[in-house]
Write a protein that holds these residues in place. Structure first.
Motif, PDB file in Angstrom:
ATOM      1  N   PHE A  12      -7.094  37.005  43.248  1.00 26.38           N
ATOM      2  CA  PHE A  12      -8.451  37.205  42.748  1.00 26.38           C
ATOM      3  C   PHE A  12      -9.369  37.601  43.915  1.00 26.38           C
ATOM      4  CE2 PHE A  12     -12.548  35.953  40.927  1.00 26.38           C
ATOM      5  CZ  PHE A  12     -12.419  36.512  39.672  1.00 26.38           C
ATOM      6  N   THR A  65     -12.193  36.735  44.927  1.00 27.34           N
ATOM      7  CA  THR A  65     -12.819  35.634  45.675  1.00 27.34           C
ATOM      8  C   THR A  65     -12.007  35.300  46.924  1.00 27.34           C
ATOM      9  OG1 THR A  65     -13.777  34.665  43.690  1.00 27.34           O
ATOM     10  CG2 THR A  65     -13.459  33.179  45.545  1.00 27.34           C
ATOM     11  N   SER A  96      -2.735  32.666  45.571  1.00 23.72           N
ATOM     12  CA  SER A  96      -2.962  31.808  44.400  1.00 23.72           C
ATOM     13  C   SER A  96      -1.711  31.026  44.044  1.00 23.72           C
ATOM     14  CB  SER A  96      -3.311  32.676  43.190  1.00 23.72           C
ATOM     15  OG  SER A  96      -4.363  33.543  43.497  1.00 23.72           O
ATOM     16  N   PHE A 119      -4.069  35.284  38.446  1.00 21.14           N
ATOM     17  CA  PHE A 119      -5.024  35.344  37.329  1.00 21.14           C
ATOM     18  C   PHE A 119      -4.700  36.436  36.310  1.00 21.14           C
ATOM     19  CE2 PHE A 119      -7.920  39.054  37.832  1.00 21.14           C
ATOM     20  CZ  PHE A 119      -7.465  39.559  39.043  1.00 21.14           C
ATOM     21  N   ASP A 143      -5.217  29.012  46.284  1.00 19.21           N
ATOM     22  CA  ASP A 143      -6.241  29.044  45.236  1.00 19.21           C
ATOM     23  C   ASP A 143      -5.602  28.525  43.937  1.00 19.21           C
ATOM     24  OD1 ASP A 143      -7.759  29.826  43.044  1.00 19.21           O
ATOM     25  OD2 ASP A 143      -8.332  31.751  43.883  1.00 19.21           O
ATOM     26  N   TYR A 185      -7.250  27.835  41.098  1.00 20.73           N
ATOM     27  CA  TYR A 185      -8.166  27.943  39.949  1.00 20.73           C
ATOM     28  C   TYR A 185      -7.422  28.157  38.634  1.00 20.73           C
ATOM     29  CZ  TYR A 185     -12.757  27.714  42.033  1.00 20.73           C
ATOM     30  OH  TYR A 185     -13.898  27.250  42.625  1.00 20.73           O
ATOM     31  N   GLN A 186      -6.250  28.812  38.696  1.00 22.67           N
ATOM     32  CA  GLN A 186      -5.524  29.097  37.445  1.00 22.67           C
ATOM     33  C   GLN A 186      -4.342  28.152  37.250  1.00 22.67           C
ATOM     34  OE1 GLN A 186      -6.559  31.021  35.123  1.00 22.67           O
ATOM     35  NE2 GLN A 186      -7.794  32.646  36.028  1.00 22.67           N
ATOM     36  N   LEU A 235     -13.956  25.522  36.004  1.00 29.11           N
ATOM     37  CA  LEU A 235     -14.416  26.529  35.036  1.00 29.11           C
ATOM     38  C   LEU A 235     -13.323  27.094  34.144  1.00 29.11           C
ATOM     39  CD1 LEU A 235     -15.324  29.959  36.703  1.00 29.11           C
ATOM     40  CD2 LEU A 235     -13.810  28.314  37.726  1.00 29.11           C
ATOM     41  N   LYS A 236     -12.060  26.798  34.456  1.00 32.31           N
ATOM     42  CA  LYS A 236     -10.996  27.391  33.630  1.00 32.31           C
ATOM     43  C   LYS A 236     -10.249  26.287  32.886  1.00 32.31           C
ATOM     44  CE  LYS A 236     -11.013  31.329  36.544  1.00 32.31           C
ATOM     45  NZ  LYS A 236     -11.634  32.175  35.509  1.00 32.31           N
TER      46      LYS A 236
HETATM   47  C1  LIG Z   1      -7.573  32.781  40.793  1.00 32.99           C
HETATM   48  C2  LIG Z   1      -9.063  32.671  40.691  1.00 32.99           C
HETATM   49  N1  LIG Z   1      -9.760  32.175  41.736  1.00 32.99           N
HETATM   50  C3  LIG Z   1     -11.095  32.046  41.679  1.00 32.99           C
HETATM   51  C4  LIG Z   1     -11.802  32.394  40.553  1.00 32.99           C
HETATM   52  C5  LIG Z   1     -13.281  32.175  40.475  1.00 32.99           C
HETATM   53  O1  LIG Z   1     -13.905  32.289  41.656  1.00 32.99           O
HETATM   54  P1  LIG Z   1     -15.488  32.147  41.798  1.00 32.99           P
HETATM   55  O2  LIG Z   1     -15.803  30.709  41.702  1.00 32.99           O
HETATM   56  O3  LIG Z   1     -15.704  32.732  43.134  1.00 32.99           O
HETATM   57  O4  LIG Z   1     -16.128  32.946  40.709  1.00 32.99           O
HETATM   58  C6  LIG Z   1     -11.124  32.958  39.470  1.00 32.99           C
HETATM   59  C7  LIG Z   1     -11.787  33.436  38.260  1.00 32.99           C
HETATM   60  O5  LIG Z   1     -12.924  33.513  38.004  1.00 32.99           O
HETATM   61  C8  LIG Z   1      -9.718  33.064  39.537  1.00 32.99           C
HETATM   62  O6  LIG Z   1      -9.005  33.541  38.494  1.00 32.99           O
END
Ligand SMILES: Cc1ncc(COP(=O)(O)O)c(C=O)c1O
Length: 287
Positions: free
Chosen positions: A22, A24, A67, A71, A96, A98-99, A121-122
């Motif tokens: 991602f 980010t 990751s 994502f 990362d 997040y997913q 958020l996910k």
């Molecule tokens: C793998 C991953 N990392 C990070 C984020 C979010 O990052 P941020 O908090 O910078 O929007 C997402 C999706 O929005 C994502 O899918």
């Protein structure tokens, strides 16, 4: 925060990441002229082979940043192996999550990454505005953020303008006043998931995913997903007009997303089998 905390190490100026990560994760290194970003390509468009990390990570590597779950493909990487490859080469690993966190069981200790980050958020069902960071205890002392604020101060409530000392623990990576409403929202999501239990969430999500995959394949869709055991509950469905399909589904009260060339559906524990079937039927109507 991690990118702003690493001590600079002469000769180590490379960040190894992948084209499936991602933005980010990538952009923060791209804007640092002193860093060279090595982006590993994906040969099948779904995952990255561990050998690619083995070949790319060497004594020029400062950081391996990638990751746990990609994502846009749902591919579950062997995060512990990647952290091990980084460690063996003397590089820092940043994973990362997040997913991953909230959809599959994650044990940060056994992953062993120097930094493991996620947010509510996910899959944790808590909304945006908050980020979680786990730093391996051995790294905490070594890392002194170059951006900081009063929540990171050891003597936070001394309000001393003449002196600043970092906290000894991972709270040194905090900044200013945290967003309390967001924290309460995220705790709500986490309580529900904890009540169900992450193993049951993962098992249910596997079943829902197989229903999406089976239904879509029966309807003639082409999928971009990992094979077991690297598959997760992110299903990418090739579509000629992904944004149009997402809008049409929205009008049927079906909320999914799109990524280039694909409709992305991410069934979670609260979805029913009927909802999955309704989704597949509605998607077929968008062609
Ligand atoms: C793998 C991953 N990392 C990070 C984020 C979010 O990052 P941020 O908090 O910078 O929007 C997402 C999706 O929005 C994502 O899918």
């Amino acid at each position: 925060m991690v990118a702003e905390s690493l001590p600079s190490r002469p000769g180590r100026h490379r960040v190894v990441t992948t084209e499936l990560d991602f933005p980010t994760l990538l952009y923060q290194w791209r804007v640092k002229p002193e860093m060279e970003v090595v982006v590993l390509p994906s040969s099948d468009g779904v995952g990255i082979d561990l050998d690619q990390y083995r070949e790319a990570v060497d004594d020029r590597t400062a950081v391996v940043a990638t990751s746990h779950v990609f994502f846009a493909t749902g591919f579950v990487q062997d995060a512990a192996a990647i952290a091990g490859i980084a460690r063996d080469a003397g590089a820092v690993s940043v994973i990362d999550g997040y997913q991953s966190v909230g959809q599959i069981p994650v044990d940060v200790e056994s992953v062993g990454a120097d930094a493991y980050t996620t947010g509510p958020l996910k899959w944790l069902c808590g909304g945006p505005g908050l980020s979680y960071l786990h730093v391996r205890p051995e790294r905490i002392d070594e890392w002194e953020p170059r951006i900081t604020s009063w929540f990171a101060a050891a003597d936070q409530f001394d309000f001393d303008p003449h002196d600043f000392r970092f906290r000894d623990d991972a709270r040194r990576f905090e900044l200013g006043t945290p967003p309390l409403p967001t924290i309460h929202t995220s705790l709500g999501g986490q309580e529900i998931l904890s009540e169900v239990g992450i193993e049951r969430v993962a098992a249910r999500n596997r079943a829902l995913t197989e229903r999406v995959v089976g239904g879509c394949r029966d309807a003639g869709f082409d999928l971009r997903i990992a094979d077991e055991p690297r598959r997760s509950a992110i299903v990418m469905i090739r579509h000629p007009d992904p944004p149009g399909a997402v809008d049409a589904l929205d009008r049927d009260d079906i909320i999914v997303d799109h990524r280039p060339g694909h409709v992305r559906v991410s069934p979670h524990v609260y979805n029913t089998d009927d909802e999955i079937d309704r989704f597949v039927e509605a998607l077929a109507r968008t062609l």
